[in-house]
Design an enzyme around this catalytic site. Structure first.
Site, mmCIF file in Angstrom:
data_model
loop_
_atom_site.group_PDB
_atom_site.id
_atom_site.type_symbol
_atom_site.label_atom_id
_atom_site.label_comp_id
_atom_site.label_asym_id
_atom_site.label_seq_id
_atom_site.Cartn_x
_atom_site.Cartn_y
_atom_site.Cartn_z
ATOM 1 N N ASP A 34 25.963 -0.945 -14.092
ATOM 2 C CA ASP A 34 25.706 -1.747 -12.884
ATOM 3 C C ASP A 34 24.246 -1.672 -12.434
ATOM 4 O O ASP A 34 23.915 -2.064 -11.322
ATOM 5 C CB ASP A 34 26.629 -1.287 -11.745
ATOM 6 C CG ASP A 34 26.317 0.127 -11.292
ATOM 7 O OD1 ASP A 34 25.488 0.795 -11.973
ATOM 8 O OD2 ASP A 34 26.868 0.561 -10.276
ATOM 9 N N GLU A 36 22.433 0.940 -11.777
ATOM 10 C CA GLU A 36 22.009 2.165 -11.073
ATOM 11 C C GLU A 36 21.100 2.954 -12.000
ATOM 12 O O GLU A 36 21.307 2.975 -13.212
ATOM 13 C CB GLU A 36 23.229 3.047 -10.776
ATOM 14 C CG GLU A 36 23.901 2.753 -9.476
ATOM 15 C CD GLU A 36 25.045 3.731 -9.209
ATOM 16 O OE1 GLU A 36 25.093 4.803 -9.841
ATOM 17 O OE2 GLU A 36 25.898 3.391 -8.380
ATOM 18 N N HIS A 127 -4.552 -0.106 -0.130
ATOM 19 C CA HIS A 127 -4.971 -1.378 0.467
ATOM 20 C C HIS A 127 -5.660 -1.157 1.818
ATOM 21 O O HIS A 127 -6.636 -1.817 2.150
ATOM 22 C CB HIS A 127 -3.760 -2.284 0.605
ATOM 23 C CG HIS A 127 -4.071 -3.557 1.299
ATOM 24 N ND1 HIS A 127 -4.968 -4.469 0.801
ATOM 25 C CD2 HIS A 127 -3.629 -4.068 2.466
ATOM 26 C CE1 HIS A 127 -5.060 -5.486 1.629
ATOM 27 N NE2 HIS A 127 -4.264 -5.270 2.645
ATOM 28 N N ASP A 167 -13.246 -11.500 1.431
ATOM 29 C CA ASP A 167 -12.779 -11.751 2.798
ATOM 30 C C ASP A 167 -13.362 -10.690 3.727
ATOM 31 O O ASP A 167 -13.915 -9.681 3.276
ATOM 32 C CB ASP A 167 -11.235 -11.793 2.888
ATOM 33 C CG ASP A 167 -10.587 -10.567 2.266
ATOM 34 O OD1 ASP A 167 -11.168 -9.478 2.370
ATOM 35 O OD2 ASP A 167 -9.502 -10.699 1.671
ATOM 36 N N LYS A 190 -13.265 -16.925 5.236
ATOM 37 C CA LYS A 190 -12.316 -18.036 5.133
ATOM 38 C C LYS A 190 -11.880 -18.426 6.537
ATOM 39 O O LYS A 190 -11.421 -17.572 7.287
ATOM 40 C CB LYS A 190 -11.108 -17.524 4.368
ATOM 41 C CG LYS A 190 -10.563 -18.467 3.362
ATOM 42 C CD LYS A 190 -9.486 -17.882 2.473
ATOM 43 C CE LYS A 190 -8.902 -16.536 2.800
ATOM 44 N NZ LYS A 190 -7.908 -16.055 1.878
ATOM 45 N N ARG A 192 -9.945 -21.397 9.218
ATOM 46 C CA ARG A 192 -9.236 -22.653 9.523
ATOM 47 C C ARG A 192 -9.426 -22.814 11.025
ATOM 48 O O ARG A 192 -8.813 -22.097 11.813
ATOM 49 C CB ARG A 192 -7.762 -22.513 9.136
ATOM 50 C CG ARG A 192 -6.971 -23.769 9.359
ATOM 51 C CD ARG A 192 -5.508 -23.606 8.995
ATOM 52 N NE ARG A 192 -5.264 -23.769 7.570
ATOM 53 C CZ ARG A 192 -4.702 -22.858 6.787
ATOM 54 N NH1 ARG A 192 -4.357 -21.701 7.274
ATOM 55 N NH2 ARG A 192 -4.489 -23.104 5.508
ATOM 56 N N ASP A 220 -3.484 -10.773 -6.761
ATOM 57 C CA ASP A 220 -2.061 -11.077 -6.937
ATOM 58 C C ASP A 220 -1.929 -12.486 -7.520
ATOM 59 O O ASP A 220 -1.895 -12.669 -8.732
ATOM 60 C CB ASP A 220 -1.358 -10.920 -5.580
ATOM 61 C CG ASP A 220 0.154 -10.982 -5.697
ATOM 62 O OD1 ASP A 220 0.645 -11.362 -6.768
ATOM 63 O OD2 ASP A 220 0.849 -10.664 -4.715
ATOM 64 N N SER A 221 -1.915 -13.520 -6.676
ATOM 65 C CA SER A 221 -1.845 -14.886 -7.212
ATOM 66 C C SER A 221 -3.179 -15.310 -7.816
ATOM 67 O O SER A 221 -3.241 -16.271 -8.577
ATOM 68 C CB SER A 221 -1.482 -15.854 -6.089
ATOM 69 O OG SER A 221 -2.552 -15.932 -5.156
ATOM 70 N N GLY A 223 -5.574 -16.465 -5.995
ATOM 71 C CA GLY A 223 -6.146 -17.473 -5.092
ATOM 72 C C GLY A 223 -7.407 -16.987 -4.392
ATOM 73 O O GLY A 223 -8.423 -17.690 -4.367
#
Ligand code: R5P
Length: 311
Positions: A34, A36, A127, A167, A190, A192, A220-221, A223
């Site tokens: 299962d 585990e 992080h 960033d 960045k 907006r 990660d992505s 981007g």
């Protein structure tokens, strides 16, 4: 000293064991029908100083659970001290409440590792530095910067480099690297301005005619890095290379990097490279095995670990 490896990054664990000239402790981590997780340490560890190497990378929950169960097994086998060596600490981006009724999962994971029975934690480029304080046990947060600086010195002429944070949150990290190699600093901001408006990438600092070194803790992505590279090239940077500690590289990230104008992405082996990463022409992997191996050795010998930060 005993070195125990989970399944998340066997090649890194083997490289660390080779650095320490200590074979990996025989241990089986397997699944019941299962799914585990079951663990069996197949050597006596009574009274020993054990280091469990496990990144809580994809699949994060399985690797975290493996780590917790390994620690539990070692505790019950009477290890004298258990250090959780977590080169990539997953859930680290959930280090604060972004809104009402949301968790601080990084703190929960720190609690789980502690309650499972770890005496110490050894990790790399958390992080956010404050995650160190989420643990109520001694926690050493190593930096990959010395490994990156060595590679930058060997790979590029230093006189035309600018280190760039992709960033505002990464400025301290980028400034530290810039200082070590005597380079100038720039920041991609960045913004907006109004909800619904598209994001504008402002570059703070002069990058025209410069070779930019974009530095981050996680990709990660892809981007953040690819968009920042594009903004720097539009502002006149001659080329952009990126150094990132943890290559999470989910979904189509590798394809995105291959299609980007990034000259090269340099990551570490804190997370096991997928086949796509291994064959990617513009991704290179640096090993942090000697850094982690040395930190383990110094921990075992009760010597200073912080001196490794300044190599
Ligand atoms: C964010 O604060 C991190 O430092 C990275 O910039 C971020 O996790 C990168 O994510 P992605 O590659 O998906 O843009």
């Amino acid at each position: 000293m005993k070195i125990v490896a989970g399944n998340s990054n066997r090649p890194l664990a083997e490289a660390i064991a080779a650095y320490l000239n200590t074979p990996l402790t025989k241990c089986v981590v397997r699944r019941f029908a299962d799914m585990e997780i079951f663990v069996e340490i197949q050597e006596n560890v009574r009274g020993t100083d054990v280091f469990v190497i496990q990144s809580t990378s994809f699949p994060a929950n399985d690797h975290l659970m493996e780590l917790l169960i390994l620690i539990d097994a070692l505790r019950r086998a009477s290890a004298k001290r258990v250090t959780a060596v977590v080169p990539y600490f997953g859930y680290a981006r959930q280090d604060r409440k972004p809104g009402p009724r949301t968790p601080i999962s990084a703190k929960l994971v720190a609690n789980l590792i502690t309650r499972a029975g770890a005496d110490r934690v050894l990790t790399l480029d958390l992080h956010a530095g404050q995650i160190q304080g989420f643990f109520d046990i001694p926690t050493d947060n190593l930096f990959a910067a010395p490994v990156m600086v060595r590679d930058i010195r060997e790979s590029f002429a230093l006189d035309n480099l600018t280190v760039v944070s992709p960033d505002v949150g990464g400025v301290v990290r980028a400034r530290g690297l810039a200082k070590r190699i005597g380079a100038s600093l720039a920041i991609v901001d960045k913004r907006r301005d109004l909800p619904g408006e598209s994001e504008v990438m402002n570059v703070i600092g002069d990058v025209a005619g410069k070779h930019c070194i974009l530095v981050d803790d996680i990709i990660d992505s892809g981007g953040t890095i690819c968009n920042a590279a594009q903004a720097l090239l539009e502002k006149g940077a001659t080329e952009v290379t990126s150094y990132v500690t943890h290559g999470v590289l989910s979904g189509g990230a590798v394809a995105r990097i291959a299609a980007s104008r990034l000259k090269q992405l340099v990551i570490t082996d804190s997370i096991l490279a997928t086949e796509a990463v291994r064959v990617a022409e513009n991704i290179r992997v640096l090993s942090i095995a000697p850094l982690i191996g040395e930190a383990i050795l110094r921990t075992a010998q009760e010597k200073s670990v912080s001196s490794l930060f300044f190599d």
